[in-house]
Design an enzyme around this catalytic site. Structure first.
Site, PDB file in Angstrom:
ATOM      1  N   GLU A 138      -7.518  -0.493   5.596  1.00 38.61           N
ATOM      2  CA  GLU A 138      -6.056  -0.603   5.405  1.00 38.61           C
ATOM      3  C   GLU A 138      -5.399  -1.104   6.688  1.00 38.61           C
ATOM      4  OE1 GLU A 138      -5.151   3.388   4.155  1.00 38.61           O
ATOM      5  OE2 GLU A 138      -5.556   2.938   2.059  1.00 38.61           O
TER       6      GLU A 138
ATOM      7  N   ASP B  11       0.841  -1.200   0.000  1.00 43.73           N
ATOM      8  CA  ASP B  11       0.000   0.000   0.000  1.00 43.73           C
ATOM      9  C   ASP B  11       0.876   1.250   0.000  1.00 43.73           C
ATOM     10  OD1 ASP B  11      -2.231   1.609   0.069  1.00 43.73           O
ATOM     11  OD2 ASP B  11      -2.886   1.006   2.076  1.00 43.73           O
TER      12      ASP B  11
ATOM     13  N   LYS C  90      -1.757   7.480   7.039  1.00 37.59           N
ATOM     14  CA  LYS C  90      -2.501   6.986   5.895  1.00 37.59           C
ATOM     15  C   LYS C  90      -3.956   7.441   6.017  1.00 37.59           C
ATOM     16  CE  LYS C  90      -1.964   2.823   4.543  1.00 37.59           C
ATOM     17  NZ  LYS C  90      -2.135   3.417   3.204  1.00 37.59           N
ATOM     18  N   GLY C  91      -4.681   7.291   4.924  1.00 33.33           N
ATOM     19  CA  GLY C  91      -6.105   7.617   4.977  1.00 33.33           C
ATOM     20  C   GLY C  91      -6.497   8.798   4.107  1.00 33.33           C
ATOM     21  N   GLY C  92      -5.526   9.305   3.328  1.00 34.13           N
ATOM     22  CA  GLY C  92      -5.862  10.386   2.395  1.00 34.13           C
ATOM     23  C   GLY C  92      -6.981   9.979   1.448  1.00 34.13           C
ATOM     24  N   GLY C  93      -7.074   8.683   1.186  1.00 36.39           N
ATOM     25  CA  GLY C  93      -8.141   8.167   0.313  1.00 36.39           C
ATOM     26  C   GLY C  93      -9.320   7.622   1.102  1.00 36.39           C
TER      27      GLY C  93
ATOM     28  N   ALA D 187       1.274   5.543   1.132  1.00 32.71           N
ATOM     29  CA  ALA D 187       1.202   6.282   2.397  1.00 32.71           C
ATOM     30  C   ALA D 187       1.127   7.769   2.082  1.00 32.71           C
ATOM     31  CB  ALA D 187       2.430   5.995   3.259  1.00 32.71           C
ATOM     32  N   ASP D 188       0.600   8.526   3.036  1.00 35.36           N
ATOM     33  CA  ASP D 188       0.598   9.985   2.891  1.00 35.36           C
ATOM     34  C   ASP D 188       1.859  10.589   3.490  1.00 35.36           C
ATOM     35  OD1 ASP D 188      -2.041  10.264   1.652  1.00 35.36           O
ATOM     36  OD2 ASP D 188      -2.716   9.342   3.521  1.00 35.36           O
TER      37      ASP D 188
HETATM   38  C1  5RP Z   1      -5.663   5.778   1.133  1.00 35.82           C
HETATM   39  C2  5RP Z   1      -4.248   5.862   1.563  1.00 35.82           C
HETATM   40  C3  5RP Z   1      -3.218   5.972   0.497  1.00 35.82           C
HETATM   41  O1  5RP Z   1      -2.279   4.968   0.663  1.00 35.82           O
HETATM   42  C4  5RP Z   1      -2.541   7.312   0.613  1.00 35.82           C
HETATM   43  O2  5RP Z   1      -3.532   8.330   0.597  1.00 35.82           O
HETATM   44  C5  5RP Z   1      -1.535   7.527  -0.519  1.00 35.82           C
HETATM   45  O3  5RP Z   1      -2.210   7.683  -1.725  1.00 35.82           O
HETATM   46  P1  5RP Z   1      -1.444   7.938  -3.092  1.00 35.82           P
HETATM   47  O4  5RP Z   1      -0.731   6.678  -3.427  1.00 35.82           O
HETATM   48  O5  5RP Z   1      -2.559   8.272  -4.059  1.00 35.82           O
HETATM   49  O6  5RP Z   1      -0.505   9.102  -2.891  1.00 35.82           O
HETATM   50  O7  5RP Z   1      -3.909   5.824   2.717  1.00 35.82           O
HETATM   51  O8  5RP Z   1      -6.546   5.786   2.226  1.00 35.82           O
END
Ligand code: 5RP
Length: 227
Positions: free
Chosen positions: A107, A85, A98-101, A87-88
């Site tokens: 997760e 996965d 994490k959790g930007g999405g 990460a932010d």
């Molecule tokens: C989603 C997340 C993502 O891993 C995080 O936001 C990174 O996203 P990206 O790969 O688009 O930069 O935690 O909830």
């Protein structure tokens, strides 16, 4: 090199690491976000090594299904070999925000059920101290204002991510201005607040490896296991 090319590079490093590490069929946890999607799109080339996948969001599950990769749920799959996965933010101890999405709860569950956690990101996500990225907190809808007041008491400024409902039917507060030089205790404290489902600090279950892509190539970081 633009950011999407860097995400591709990081995803490629994770695919290569999986090829090196496993010579059996694996149960694979799949993250959410643009970097995880780069990884998903590469999975057809290692399809013969994948027994099953478990996705941390409906969006990732749909993408896997489109590619004809087998998707299950965690209750049916049992423990997972590896979780990949994005990460932010990620620090030197491979602790993350994490959790930007908005997929933080699934997760965290899938990361916790996985023997190995590989974080893939571009170098802009590497920080010396977590907290510049507002901390996502998933909250049961009726508790939103109550939890926001508790988070303000902790010294943060919570902002409701209006219009966003998580795959679990909850809302997200993004907390600005928290000091996270010791993320573990803050992760535990916020998770104790009634109404919080979970928060986006990944300190109790950090990554084991991180592949961070920059213009000079991919840096691999491996977590030191403390006994
Ligand atoms: C989603 C997340 C993502 O891993 C995080 O936001 C990174 O996203 P990206 O790969 O688009 O930069 O935690 O909830």
């Amino acid at each position: 090199m633009d950011q999407s090319a860097l995400k591709e590079l990081a995803a490629r490093a994770a695919v290569d690491a999986i090829k090196d590490r496993y010579d059996k069929e694996i149960a694979l946890g799949i993250g959410t976000g643009s970097t995880a999607e780069c990884f998903i799109k590469m999975l057809p080339e290692i399809k013969d090594r994948i027994e099953v996948t478990v996705a941390s969001s409906e969006r990732s599950a749909a993408l896997l299904a489109e590619l004809d990769i087998p998707v299950s749920d965690l209750n049916a799959s049992g423990p997972l070999d590896v979780y990949v996965d994005g990460a932010d933010e990620i620090n030197g101890a491979l602790e993350m925000i994490k959790g930007g999405g908005a997929a933080l709860t699934r997760e965290k569950i899938i990361a916790g059920a996985s023997e190995h956690f590989i974080c893939i990101a571009d170098q802009s996500k590497r920080v010396s101290e977590l907290g510049a990225f507002p901390l996502p907190v998933e909250v049961i809808p009726i508790a939103r204002s109550h939890v926001a007041r508790l988070l303000a008491d902790l010294g943060g400024t919570p902002v409701w991510r209006e219009g966003v409902i998580t795959d679990n039917g909850n809302v997200v507060l993004d907390v600005h201005g928290l000091r996270l030089n010791e993320p573990g205790p803050v992760e535990a404290l916020i998770n104790q607040m009634v109404g919080v489902v979970t928060n986006g600090i990944f300190a109790h279950r950090p990554a084991d490896d991180a592949f961070l892509a920059g213009s000079a190539g991919v840096q691999r970081m491996t977590r030191e296991i403390r006994s």
